[in-house]
Design a protein around this motif. Structure first.
Motif, PDB file in Angstrom:
ATOM      1  N   PHE A   1      33.205  50.551  46.798  1.00 30.02           N
ATOM      2  CA  PHE A   1      33.260  50.138  45.396  1.00 30.02           C
ATOM      3  C   PHE A   1      31.883  49.717  44.863  1.00 30.02           C
ATOM      4  CE2 PHE A   1      35.532  47.340  42.061  1.00 30.02           C
ATOM      5  CZ  PHE A   1      35.671  48.430  41.219  1.00 30.02           C
ATOM      6  N   ASP A   2      30.916  50.637  44.951  1.00 30.63           N
ATOM      7  CA  ASP A   2      29.562  50.351  44.470  1.00 30.63           C
ATOM      8  C   ASP A   2      29.240  51.106  43.186  1.00 30.63           C
ATOM      9  OD1 ASP A   2      29.539  52.857  45.526  1.00 30.63           O
ATOM     10  OD2 ASP A   2      27.816  52.568  46.839  1.00 30.63           O
ATOM     11  N   VAL A   3      30.256  51.429  42.405  1.00 35.49           N
ATOM     12  CA  VAL A   3      30.062  52.178  41.173  1.00 35.49           C
ATOM     13  C   VAL A   3      29.469  51.283  40.086  1.00 35.49           C
ATOM     14  CG1 VAL A   3      31.886  53.837  41.667  1.00 35.49           C
ATOM     15  CG2 VAL A   3      32.459  51.701  40.515  1.00 35.49           C
ATOM     16  N   ARG A   4      29.006  51.913  39.009  1.00 33.89           N
ATOM     17  CA  ARG A   4      28.356  51.195  37.907  1.00 33.89           C
ATOM     18  C   ARG A   4      29.393  50.808  36.857  1.00 33.89           C
ATOM     19  NH1 ARG A   4      22.984  52.103  36.711  1.00 33.89           N
ATOM     20  NH2 ARG A   4      23.589  52.424  34.559  1.00 33.89           N
ATOM     21  N   THR A   5      30.217  49.811  37.150  1.00 32.99           N
ATOM     22  CA  THR A   5      31.230  49.332  36.212  1.00 32.99           C
ATOM     23  C   THR A   5      31.231  47.806  36.203  1.00 32.99           C
ATOM     24  OG1 THR A   5      33.030  49.234  37.842  1.00 32.99           O
ATOM     25  CG2 THR A   5      32.674  51.341  36.700  1.00 32.99           C
ATOM     26  N   PRO A   6      31.711  47.195  35.133  1.00 29.17           N
ATOM     27  CA  PRO A   6      31.832  45.729  35.128  1.00 29.17           C
ATOM     28  C   PRO A   6      32.749  45.227  36.233  1.00 29.17           C
ATOM     29  CG  PRO A   6      32.015  46.606  32.893  1.00 29.17           C
ATOM     30  CD  PRO A   6      32.032  47.777  33.812  1.00 29.17           C
ATOM     31  N   ALA A   7      33.837  45.965  36.504  1.00 31.35           N
ATOM     32  CA  ALA A   7      34.753  45.543  37.561  1.00 31.35           C
ATOM     33  C   ALA A   7      34.060  45.519  38.915  1.00 31.35           C
ATOM     34  CB  ALA A   7      35.968  46.475  37.585  1.00 31.35           C
ATOM     35  N   ALA A   8      33.215  46.515  39.195  1.00 30.79           N
ATOM     36  CA  ALA A   8      32.502  46.547  40.469  1.00 30.79           C
ATOM     37  C   ALA A   8      31.508  45.386  40.570  1.00 30.79           C
ATOM     38  CB  ALA A   8      31.776  47.880  40.626  1.00 30.79           C
ATOM     39  N   LEU A   9      30.852  45.051  39.477  1.00 26.94           N
ATOM     40  CA  LEU A   9      29.958  43.898  39.484  1.00 26.94           C
ATOM     41  C   LEU A   9      30.724  42.631  39.837  1.00 26.94           C
ATOM     42  CD1 LEU A   9      27.582  44.355  36.397  1.00 26.94           C
ATOM     43  CD2 LEU A   9      26.904  44.150  38.786  1.00 26.94           C
ATOM     44  N   LEU A  10      31.902  42.447  39.224  1.00 29.87           N
ATOM     45  CA  LEU A  10      32.715  41.270  39.523  1.00 29.87           C
ATOM     46  C   LEU A  10      33.149  41.264  40.982  1.00 29.87           C
ATOM     47  CD1 LEU A  10      35.083  40.742  36.448  1.00 29.87           C
ATOM     48  CD2 LEU A  10      33.110  39.394  37.130  1.00 29.87           C
ATOM     49  N   TYR A  11      33.585  42.400  41.468  1.00 29.51           N
ATOM     50  CA  TYR A  11      34.095  42.508  42.832  1.00 29.51           C
ATOM     51  C   TYR A  11      33.047  42.037  43.844  1.00 29.51           C
ATOM     52  CZ  TYR A  11      36.229  44.593  47.002  1.00 29.51           C
ATOM     53  OH  TYR A  11      36.778  44.791  48.243  1.00 29.51           O
ATOM     54  N   HIS A  12      31.821  42.468  43.676  1.00 30.13           N
ATOM     55  CA  HIS A  12      30.761  42.073  44.616  1.00 30.13           C
ATOM     56  C   HIS A  12      30.298  40.645  44.365  1.00 30.13           C
ATOM     57  CE1 HIS A  12      30.037  45.934  46.654  1.00 30.13           C
ATOM     58  NE2 HIS A  12      30.389  46.480  45.508  1.00 30.13           N
ATOM     59  N   ALA A  13      30.223  40.233  43.093  1.00 33.71           N
ATOM     60  CA  ALA A  13      29.781  38.867  42.794  1.00 33.71           C
ATOM     61  C   ALA A  13      30.741  37.835  43.371  1.00 33.71           C
ATOM     62  CB  ALA A  13      29.648  38.681  41.287  1.00 33.71           C
ATOM     63  N   LEU A  14      32.034  38.133  43.325  1.00 29.90           N
ATOM     64  CA  LEU A  14      33.048  37.205  43.824  1.00 29.90           C
ATOM     65  C   LEU A  14      33.272  37.336  45.325  1.00 29.90           C
ATOM     66  CD1 LEU A  14      35.624  37.742  40.938  1.00 29.90           C
ATOM     67  CD2 LEU A  14      34.058  35.821  41.192  1.00 29.90           C
ATOM     68  N   GLN A  15      32.622  38.324  45.953  1.00 29.54           N
ATOM     69  CA  GLN A  15      32.783  38.600  47.383  1.00 29.54           C
ATOM     70  C   GLN A  15      34.256  38.782  47.750  1.00 29.54           C
ATOM     71  OE1 GLN A  15      30.487  35.345  49.239  1.00 29.54           O
ATOM     72  NE2 GLN A  15      28.873  36.825  49.704  1.00 29.54           N
ATOM     73  N   CYS A  16      34.906  39.638  46.980  1.00 28.90           N
ATOM     74  CA  CYS A  16      36.319  39.927  47.251  1.00 28.90           C
ATOM     75  C   CYS A  16      36.444  40.688  48.571  1.00 28.90           C
ATOM     76  CB  CYS A  16      36.915  40.761  46.116  1.00 28.90           C
ATOM     77  SG  CYS A  16      36.824  39.956  44.501  1.00 28.90           S
TER      78      CYS A  16
END
Length: 918
Positions: A844-859
């Protein structure tokens, strides 16, 4: 309305829904009666309280106010301070970007004073004293000031920038060269004028010039029609180009190409080298043939060419598929690269030349059309003022505006464009200059009367109007351009619960965890500038604090159900899940406000349709074309049937509706109706036939269509299809007093909701790159050079100054995308739901806001799984405190825990195609 605790801290008043302008008007009306009675008991003039003590508080001020921290409260407090110190209403200018925001500021001023003047409301007076910092403020002064403002309300300038600029333009029509009795256009009329101007440009080109121009504009590719190409150029580049210097499109130069002998030597060298790897040998032979034939059109996209550029920057060997070429190839590679670079930049220079010529011709023709029609757009007004702002005499300006502007207050400053700042800067500079220098008559006044001030408030984290010309960096440059200005920050949110604020902090402080934020150090790479933009955003992001620590909240980040099919099918499934969630929350707690925020207007229409199908009362904000109603489409088909009787599509669409059942109905029927009654009455008749078979929503849209026709008829275009086109393009609001509201994120700016649903966080993060790039020497000044856009894989061909300009544009686009995320997430007071489509890959390293959230939150959960909760925090029953406390607690608990799923069966993607009467 807000309350105050101490200093600049504000606390939102407890309420179940945000106050609307109508509430403020009713409150003011009730209080005016009290004010009139109190006013009759005193005849004294307005007093000036604590002038010396407050002199310091009116120093030039720049406030950085994060979302929900009381920005409007702070600006209103400043405005009240100025008025309480005796400033005349006509000397004050307060600007913002929307009429709604301007109305809110005026409402707050009037109601705050009226409530403080009420002898039965001691608490209101104490709040005002704290807000303005005058502990001894007497009640009768509030009453006198309230009466003074009401008597001079037409002279108090609390307005939008567009309204201010229109007023300034009408004050200097001759100096600006404006047509007499000019009027403002709307967006639809602008499109028509643009197309007519392009047609005029084309009419002056002979066939040979047309082919040449089209080839230059397309870098040798002349596949598109000339009209479509010119319209595309105008839409992409005219707005910024008109602000630039005259020769801006001629500033980029192509380097001299290598001599023919030099290229021949390079060809021989490439053929003589015999590397061991077969792949390298094949590549060298291919390069030799292309260089000999001067086939640069394919070479400019070759990976090896960019590898040569990268090797020269890093002083390393040229590599190809992880293999090094022999050093004896270096001289040949340099010649090859120089030849390709000349080719690429020569095409870009020719494209720039053609673009500048076309835009100059277009500007001439569109100006003639507008002069003859005596019309101007808001952009035209701003451009005219920007060119003349520095030369306008302040004394003449004072006379024509019926008063000097001594106090300037600017709201939403981060959205100011360079052209707008060119107009505002002289006003701001005057307000921070010394009174003696700027006003020769200052000795005839008291000191408190001539005191000037400048105040601006904004938030660069909410700069989401770059596509409209806004430049957030101007906000940061104010401190350098305005003398003696002080800065302040507000990061305590009085809107959101601690759960929401913690989520916002965690998300935006850790955006750099996404692989996209890794910096490789190569400034010729677009990804480098985007990564740096992300890291700057994280570095500058202040820690937010929730003021209401006891306010319950809930945040959930989840995937929707799996959907087969194309992108639209997947979007629809995500929207269905969002609608189902909204239905559950609305059923359990009908009193709370819910905002569904999208990134596109098309998504707004789809969500409204879905919500109405499952019985949710919903209000649409911002507007969509009336064609979101099937009934309106039927009326338009009837009109087109009259315009094009030989086209059977329109007849086929109409014949199965109530209109098709009319005796003798057809193209002649509608045409005769038009001749006898005119457009508006014809549409009223057709709508009246359809209305009995329509639901409430379609009936409202038919009424709006009729009103649109009435407004259109006085200035109607000769062709009926022009009206049909306008209906298809013009956005019309369908407001309702509903707890659930659907709108785009841009339209939600400045609003707040108890719960926010974000169902469109899996689209592309950044918008498409602009089709032109401008170079600026100083923020707030016109561009000094312009060029058409070059694909990011070819940036290494550009000179260093242009590489920086392209990189700055990429960074600005990324920053705006992050701002859009911030605005969307900070609209929530208590609950925030982010719904994304299942990812294609677990990484999930795509260029989307959801991907940014996913990595920022360390899901840690698998993002490819459907209906998966990726992150959750807070109390799922956060709305329980808003429910009726007298209801059966057991029943309430059972209701809150049940899982209600709304079933969508055979749901059409386009409701207009399935419309039928009855």
């Amino acid at each position: 309305m807000t309350e105050t605790t101490s200093g600049n801290h504000v606390r939102p008043r407890s309420k179940s829904r945000p106050a609307r302008p109508s509430d403020s008007v009713r409150s003011a009306t009730r209080l005016i009666e009290t004010a009139d009675a109190l006013l009759a008991s005193t005849d004294s003039e307005v007093e000036v309280v604590g002038v010396q003590a407050e002199a310091e508080s009116l120093q030039p001020m720049l406030v950085r106010a994060s979302a929900g921290t009381g920005k409007t409260y702070r600006l209103t407090a400043r405005l009240l301070k100025i008025l309480l110190q005796g400033a005349a209403p006509e000397t004050i200018l307060a600007t913002t970007f929307t009429r709604k925001a301007a109305g809110e500021i005026l409402d707050r001023v009037l109601i705050t004073l009226a409530q403080a003047a009420d002898e039965h409301d001691d608490q209101a007076l104490q709040k005002l004293r704290q807000q303005v910092g005058i502990p001894t403020l007497p009640r009768h002064l509030c009453l006198q000031l309230f009466d003074k403002i009401l008597g001079n309300i037409h002279r108090l300038r609390i307005c939008t920038l567009d309204s201010l600029f229109a007023q300034l333009a009408r004050s200097f029509p001759l100096e600006l060269g404006l047509p007499p009795t000019w009027r403002l256009t709307d967006e639809i009329e602008e499109v028509w004028l643009r197309e007519r101007a392009v047609d005029n440009v084309i009419s002056l080109l002979d066939p040979g010039e047309m082919v040449t121009m089209l080839s230059m504009l397309g870098k040798g590719d002349a596949n598109r029609s000339i009209a479509r190409e010119l319209l595309w150029v105008v839409e992409a580049a005219y707005a910024i180009s008109r602000q630039s210097v005259d020769d801006a499109w001629n500033k980029l130069a192509a380097p001299k190409a290598p001599e023919r002998d030099e290229m021949n030597r390079a060809v021989d060298a490439l053929r003589q080298v015999t590397p061991r790897q077969k792949r390298l040998l094949t590549k060298l032979r291919s390069l030799a043939e292309q260089l000999e034939a001067q086939d640069f059109a394919t070479l400019d996209k070759d990976t090896l060419i960019s590898n040569i550029a990268a090797a020269r920057r890093s002083r390393a060997n040229v590599r190809y598929y992880n293999s090094d070429f022999d050093e004896q190839c270096n001289a040949a590679f340099d010649t090859l690269y120089a030849a390709v670079r000349t080719h690429v930049l020569s095409l870009l220079v020719a494209q720039n030349e053609a673009t500048g010529t076309i835009l100059a011709s277009y500007d001439h023709h569109v100006s003639e059309l507008k002069q003859s029609a005596r019309v101007m757009s808001f952009d035209d007004v701003t451009a005219c003022l920007a060119r003349q702002a520095a030369s306008l005499d302040p004394r003449v300006l004072e006379n024509r505006l019926d008063g000097a502007i001594d106090h300037v207050l600017l709201d939403e400053f981060q959205d100011t464009s360079p052209a707008q700042w060119q107009v505002l800067r002289p006003l701001a500079a005057r307000c921070v200059s010394s009174d003696a220098e700027s006003d020769p008559n200052s000795s005839s006044r008291d000191d408190w009367q001539v005191k000037r001030s400048f105040f601006c408030v904004g938030d660069t984290k909410q700069a989401i109007y770059g596509w409209r010309g806004g430049v957030a960096e101007i906000f940061n440059a104010v401190a350098d351009q305005i003398e003696g200005i002080s800065e302040d920050e507000q990061n305590t949110s009085f809107r959101s619960s601690p759960v929401v604020i913690d989520f916002v902090n965690q998300a935006f402080k850790n955006l750099a965890r996404h692989p996209m934020a890794e910096v490789n150090g190569d400034e010729t790479e677009k990804s480098t500038h985007e990564a740096l933009a992300i890291r700057r955003f994280v570095k500058d992001f202040p820690h937010h604090i929730a003021h209401q620590q006891s306010l319950p909240g809930f945040v959930r980040f989840q995937t929707c159900r799996t959907a087969a099919g194309d992108r639209s099918d997947k979007d629809l499934t995500c929207f269905e899940d969002a609608a189902s969630l909204v239905s559950r929350i609305n059923a359990l707690a009908p009193g709370i406000t819910i905002g569904i925020l999208t990134r596109t207007n098309r998504a707004v229409a789809q969500l409204i349709y879905l919500l109405e199908r499952i019985g949710v009362d919903v209000s649409q904000e911002g507007g969509n074309p009336l064609t979101d109603s099937a009934a309106v489409e039927v009326v338009l088909s009837a009109l087109m049937m009259s315009e094009h009787p030989g086209d059977g599509r329109w007849k086929f669409h109409v014949q199965s509706t109530a209109l098709g059942q009319l005796p003798g109905f057809g193209g002649d029927f509608v045409r005769e109706l038009m001749e006898d009654r005119g457009l508006s009455e014809t549409i009223e008749f057709l709508a009246g036939v359809l209305a009995p078979t329509c639901d409430q929503r379609d009936t409202l849209r038919l009424k709006q269509l009729t009103r649109l026709a009435m407004n259109y008829q006085p200035a109607a275009a000769p062709r009926l299809r022009d009206f049909v086109r306008m209906v298809r393009e013009k956005r019309v609001e369908r407001p309702r007093a509903a707890a659930v509201r659907v709108m785009t994120i841009h339209q939600a700016k400045g609003l707040e909701f108890d719960a926010v649903i974000l169902p469109q966080f899996d689209g592309q993060l950044t918008r498409q790159s602009g089709q032109c790039v401008a170079r600026f020497e100083q923020l707030g000044e016109p561009p000094v050079a312009m060029t058409r856009y070059l694909n990011h894989k070819s940036w290494h061909f550009l000179p260093a100054p242009w590489q920086r300009a392209f990189g700055d544009q990429a960074a600005a686009a990324m920053n705006e995308a992050l701002c859009l995320m911030y605005v969307a997430m900070t609209r929530a007071k208590q609950a925030l739901h982010v719904i994304m489509q299942p990812a294609a890959k677990a990484v999930f390293d795509v260029r989307t806001p959801a991907a940014l959230l996913y990595h920022a939150l360390q899901c840690h959960e698998d993002p490819t799984q459907a209906s998966q909760t990726l992150y959750e925090s807070g109390d799922p029953n956060w709305f329980q405190s808003d429910l009726d406390q007298q209801s059966d607690s057991a029943t309430t608990a059972g209701s809150s825990n049940r899982e209600t799923t709304i079933k969508f069966r055979q749901l059409p993607q386009d409701p207009r195609r399935n419309w039928a009467p009855g």
